[in-house]
Design a protein around this motif. Structure first.
Motif, PDB file in Angstrom:
ATOM      1  N   SER A   1       0.837  -1.207   0.000  1.00  0.00           N
ATOM      2  CA  SER A   1       0.000   0.000   0.000  1.00  0.00           C
ATOM      3  C   SER A   1       0.863   1.245   0.000  1.00  0.00           C
ATOM      4  O   SER A   1       0.523   2.231  -0.632  1.00  0.00           O
ATOM      5  CB  SER A   1      -0.926  -0.005   1.217  1.00  0.00           C
TER       6      SER A   1
ATOM      7  N   THR B   1       2.326   1.792  -3.506  1.00  0.00           N
ATOM      8  CA  THR B   1       1.370   2.303  -4.484  1.00  0.00           C
ATOM      9  C   THR B   1       0.877   3.701  -4.149  1.00  0.00           C
ATOM     10  O   THR B   1       0.014   4.235  -4.823  1.00  0.00           O
ATOM     11  CB  THR B   1       0.148   1.368  -4.578  1.00  0.00           C
TER      12      THR B   1
ATOM     13  N   ASN C   1      -0.997   4.728  -1.878  1.00  0.00           N
ATOM     14  CA  ASN C   1      -2.382   4.796  -1.427  1.00  0.00           C
ATOM     15  C   ASN C   1      -2.495   4.013  -0.125  1.00  0.00           C
ATOM     16  O   ASN C   1      -2.993   2.892  -0.102  1.00  0.00           O
ATOM     17  CB  ASN C   1      -3.319   4.221  -2.483  1.00  0.00           C
TER      18      ASN C   1
ATOM     19  N   ALA D   1      -5.715   2.155   0.998  1.00  0.00           N
ATOM     20  CA  ALA D   1      -6.346   1.120   0.190  1.00  0.00           C
ATOM     21  C   ALA D   1      -6.384  -0.238   0.873  1.00  0.00           C
ATOM     22  O   ALA D   1      -7.339  -0.970   0.721  1.00  0.00           O
ATOM     23  CB  ALA D   1      -5.617   1.007  -1.147  1.00  0.00           C
TER      24      ALA D   1
ATOM     25  N   ALA E   1     -11.214   0.880   0.783  1.00  0.00           N
ATOM     26  CA  ALA E   1     -11.264   0.429  -0.609  1.00  0.00           C
ATOM     27  C   ALA E   1     -12.454   1.017  -1.359  1.00  0.00           C
ATOM     28  O   ALA E   1     -12.457   1.060  -2.592  1.00  0.00           O
ATOM     29  CB  ALA E   1     -11.326  -1.097  -0.642  1.00  0.00           C
ATOM     30  N   ASP E   2     -13.459   1.480  -0.638  1.00  0.00           N
ATOM     31  CA  ASP E   2     -14.639   2.061  -1.274  1.00  0.00           C
ATOM     32  C   ASP E   2     -14.434   3.502  -1.705  1.00  0.00           C
ATOM     33  O   ASP E   2     -15.312   4.102  -2.318  1.00  0.00           O
ATOM     34  CB  ASP E   2     -15.834   1.998  -0.313  1.00  0.00           C
ATOM     35  N   PHE E   3     -13.282   4.088  -1.369  1.00  0.00           N
ATOM     36  CA  PHE E   3     -13.025   5.491  -1.675  1.00  0.00           C
ATOM     37  C   PHE E   3     -11.861   5.619  -2.646  1.00  0.00           C
ATOM     38  O   PHE E   3     -10.920   4.820  -2.629  1.00  0.00           O
ATOM     39  CB  PHE E   3     -12.698   6.262  -0.395  1.00  0.00           C
ATOM     40  N   ASP E   4     -11.957   6.640  -3.489  1.00  0.00           N
ATOM     41  CA  ASP E   4     -10.844   6.923  -4.402  1.00  0.00           C
ATOM     42  C   ASP E   4      -9.659   7.450  -3.614  1.00  0.00           C
ATOM     43  O   ASP E   4      -9.814   8.049  -2.531  1.00  0.00           O
ATOM     44  CB  ASP E   4     -11.260   7.970  -5.436  1.00  0.00           C
ATOM     45  N   ALA E   5      -8.455   7.239  -4.141  1.00  0.00           N
ATOM     46  CA  ALA E   5      -7.256   7.787  -3.495  1.00  0.00           C
ATOM     47  C   ALA E   5      -7.356   9.310  -3.492  1.00  0.00           C
ATOM     48  O   ALA E   5      -7.724   9.915  -4.503  1.00  0.00           O
ATOM     49  CB  ALA E   5      -6.005   7.346  -4.252  1.00  0.00           C
ATOM     50  N   PRO E   6      -7.055   9.950  -2.357  1.00  0.00           N
ATOM     51  CA  PRO E   6      -7.157  11.420  -2.303  1.00  0.00           C
ATOM     52  C   PRO E   6      -6.127  12.066  -3.210  1.00  0.00           C
ATOM     53  O   PRO E   6      -5.031  11.543  -3.418  1.00  0.00           O
ATOM     54  CB  PRO E   6      -6.867  11.740  -0.834  1.00  0.00           C
ATOM     55  N   SER E   7      -6.474  13.215  -3.770  1.00  0.00           N
ATOM     56  CA  SER E   7      -5.545  13.932  -4.650  1.00  0.00           C
ATOM     57  C   SER E   7      -5.616  15.418  -4.348  1.00  0.00           C
ATOM     58  O   SER E   7      -6.627  15.930  -3.856  1.00  0.00           O
ATOM     59  CB  SER E   7      -5.901  13.703  -6.121  1.00  0.00           C
TER      60      SER E   7
ATOM     61  N   ALA F   1      -8.442  17.162  -6.342  1.00  0.00           N
ATOM     62  CA  ALA F   1      -9.779  17.036  -5.773  1.00  0.00           C
ATOM     63  C   ALA F   1      -9.948  17.968  -4.577  1.00  0.00           C
ATOM     64  O   ALA F   1     -11.002  18.589  -4.389  1.00  0.00           O
ATOM     65  CB  ALA F   1     -10.034  15.586  -5.363  1.00  0.00           C
TER      66      ALA F   1
END
Length: 634
Positions: free
Chosen positions: A11, A14, A16, A19, A26-32, A35
């Motif tokens: 993790s 990667t 993330n 994750a 796992a239900d959420f997108d990786a923060p950026s 965003a």
């Protein structure tokens, strides 16, 4: 268990970490950052990001609202020196400054018996700014019954430093085990010169005399620290973090050079110097400053070819303390102690919370000691070597301070060293710029002082002090003059942030000033502006009498402030102002910005508009004038 370890490693690789550490992530997108910025722009509604979210220090260093791995900020571990006792990770030091040597002795023993590891003796033969000590016998009276080899003694004696070092050495030598006594002679003639603006003779000769005294005593006291390279005099004059660090570094180099000239080896010279910095209620900047000091020291010793670790002493800021509602000083000092502990100070000294008022009573002295005991023994702040390491915001702030402090140090060295820079006014000019920005921010309440400019308590009960007449204990001071022309410079005048507001409070005590706050509409309309106006006026010592406009009893009030919402102002502000003037109110103000109503309100008699961001000190001066009728009115 092996599968979990692999999952965590993957993790991180990667980028993330959410994750796989938690199945819910796992239900959420990786923060950026993109965003996050989109949400920020939506929230700001067109307001400038630079102004609203990016914070700048008083010297213009930027602090971002968010740091991520994309910023590439390296983690550095900058811990304090390892303590022999893990349960006492730093030296808990208390200040003793009672002018009476006998009373000072009782305070020394009380502190050492109740949790302090060491004491700092502030000496002043006049008794005005410390213990009235002018001889070895006077100092002996202060240290009667103290096992100097077990309880480290620190000195704070200004230009008396060399004589005080000789007195302490004479008292310590007969003690069993004294050669191992970790005394702190703390000779610092550069700070004394900067504070006073003059020296009794050439200040360079005072530095050389201090180094010679250090050499005299070095063989007898193997672990004693001889010189204190402190930047606190810059802080107390209103300087910023980088200026304080630069002054500290330049003083350290000045002292190391003098010690080497006096016969010390390079490593021994570095090992005899303690770094000194102030810590205040802004704990993030204070702890980052302490970490930056270690980074600067590492660069200095690296350039010199030494490996001696820094020893850092943190003393609480005097400029942050207030005379009014001094109980809030307890919070400021706790924050300062937190910063010292988390920032890795080896020695921490917190002043009593009543120091801005006078000599502390029993409660204030106990609190100065026990605040550190709670931080150390109950909060366990020393259990982690460097808690700030790896925190991107604090690492970035540390790096900014270290770079700016190094630049300030280089500018001083380019002038010919710290003494030449003081004589040329280089240090004072830089400090004056920062001080002006600082005082302006306090005046506008961009920097709020709780209990002073924010939420003042007009009914606060002062703590008990120890009433002392220093003149009763004054001694003739030894002759400190050295041959040659006396050095002079513009003094770094010490200041306190609360002083301008405190002066207004003192003046208001003789005015019996109460302003009439006139409300329009319902509580939902006026509560916010009533709170704002009452808070602002109280900062100048002016009380408030709140009355509804439809039932107001003006009774010849000197000052009335109309308080409500913009919508209510549209309906009735001008009419209310005219009614107040007709009822005999001398001065009518309005809480809020007038907008398009300014001309109509001014014509109706409104003289001033109270709004956030205005110069609160200037507003309060006008309010005081409203309660001081001139001769024509009388």
């Amino acid at each position: 268990m092996p599968d979990r370890k692999i999952a965590v490693v993957n993790s991180v690789q990667t980028n993330n970490p959410l994750a796989t550490i938690s199945p819910l992530a796992a239900d959420f997108d990786a923060p950026s950052r993109a965003a996050w910025m989109a949400l920020v722009e939506k929230t700001l509604k067109g307001a400038p990001f630079e102004k609203k979210l990016r914070w700048k220090t008083r010297e213009g260093l930027s602090v971002e609202p968010l740091y991520t791995p994309e910023d590439g900020i390296a983690a550095h571990s900058l811990p304090r020196m390892i303590s022999a006792d893990p349960d006492r990770p730093w030296d808990l030091r208390t200040v003793i400054r009672h002018p009476d040597p006998q009373a000072a002795n009782a305070q020394v023993l009380d502190d050492l018996e109740n949790g302090a590891a060491s004491v700092l003796l502030r000496l002043d033969p006049t008794g005005r700014n410390g213990i009235a000590v002018a001889s070895v016998d006077d100092l002996a009276a202060v240290l009667e019954g103290v096992l100097i080899d077990l309880a480290p003694i620190g000195l704070d004696a200004g230009f008396l430093g060399v004589q005080a070092a000789d007195w302490l050495a004479a008292l310590a030598k007969p003690m069993p085990g004294a050669p191992r006594a970790p005394l702190a002679f703390n000779m610092d003639p550069v700070s004394a010169f900067a504070r006073a603006g003059e020296a009794p003779g050439p200040v360079g000769d005072h530095v050389a005399a201090a180094a010679a005294a250090a050499k005299r005593h070095a063989g007898s006291f193997y672990e004693a620290r001889m010189m204190l390279a402190s930047g606190q005099v810059v802080h107390e004059a209103g300087g910023g973090e980088a200026q304080e660090l630069g002054f500290m570094a330049a003083s350290a180099v000045q002292y190391v050079r003098a010690l080497v000239d006096a016969g010390f080896s390079l490593d021994d010279a570095f090992g005899r110097v303690t770094l000194g910095l102030a810590v205040d209620g802004e704990y993030f900047t204070s702890l980052a400053k302490l970490r930056a000091a270690r980074a600067i020291w590492s660069r200095i010793i690296g350039a010199a070819g030494s490996t001696v670790q820094a020893r850092v002493e943190a003393r609480s800021s005097a400029r942050m303390l207030a005379r009014v509602d001094p109980w809030v000083n307890l919070l400021r000092l706790t924050a300062a102690g937190f910063a010292g502990a988390v920032g890795g100070a080896d020695i921490i000294t917190l002043s009593p919370f009543t120091d801005a008022l006078g000599h502390p009573g029993v409660l204030a002295r106990r609190q100065a000691r026990n605040t550190q005991l709670v931080l150390m023994e109950e909060s366990h702040l020393g259990r982690v070597a460097d808690p700030a390491a790896g925190a991107w915001a604090l690492e970035a702030l540390t790096d900014s301070f270290a770079r700016a402090g190094w630049a300030a140090f280089q500018a001083i060295e380019a002038e010919g060293g710290v003494i030449a820079a003081l004589e040329a006014g280089l240090v004072q000019d830089k400090v004056a710029e920062t001080r002006a920005a600082l005082t302006a921010a306090v005046a506008k309440r961009a920097i709020g002082l709780i209990g002073v400019s924010e939420f003042p308590n007009l009914a606060d009960v002062p703590p008990t002090l120890d009433p002392v007449d220093p003149a009763a204990f004054a001694r003739p001071a030894p002759d400190l003059a050295l041959p040659g022309t006396a050095s002079t410079c513009a003094p770094l005048a010490q200041m306190r942030l609360a002083e301008p507001f405190e002066a207004l409070r003192e003046r208001a005590a003789g005015l019996e000033a109460t302003a009439l706050l006139v409300t329009l509409g319902t509580a939902a309309d006026f509560t916010a502006r009533v709170g704002f106006a009452r808070n602002l006026l109280a900062a100048g010592g002016i009380a408030a009498d709140i009355q509804a406009a439809d039932a107001v009893e003006a009774g010849g009030a000197r000052l009335a402030v109309i308080c409500s919402s913009d919508a209510r102002y549209d309906e009735a502000a001008a009419e209310t102002a005219r009614a107040l003037k007709a009822a005999g109110v001398a001065h009518v103000w309005l809480a809020g910005r007038p907008g398009a109503l300014e001309a109509a309100l001014t014509a109706a008699g409104v003289e001033h508009f109270l709004a956030a961001g205005s110069d609160a000190l200037a507003v309060l001066e006008q309010a005081h004038a409203a309660f001081t009728p001139d001769a024509t009115e009388a």
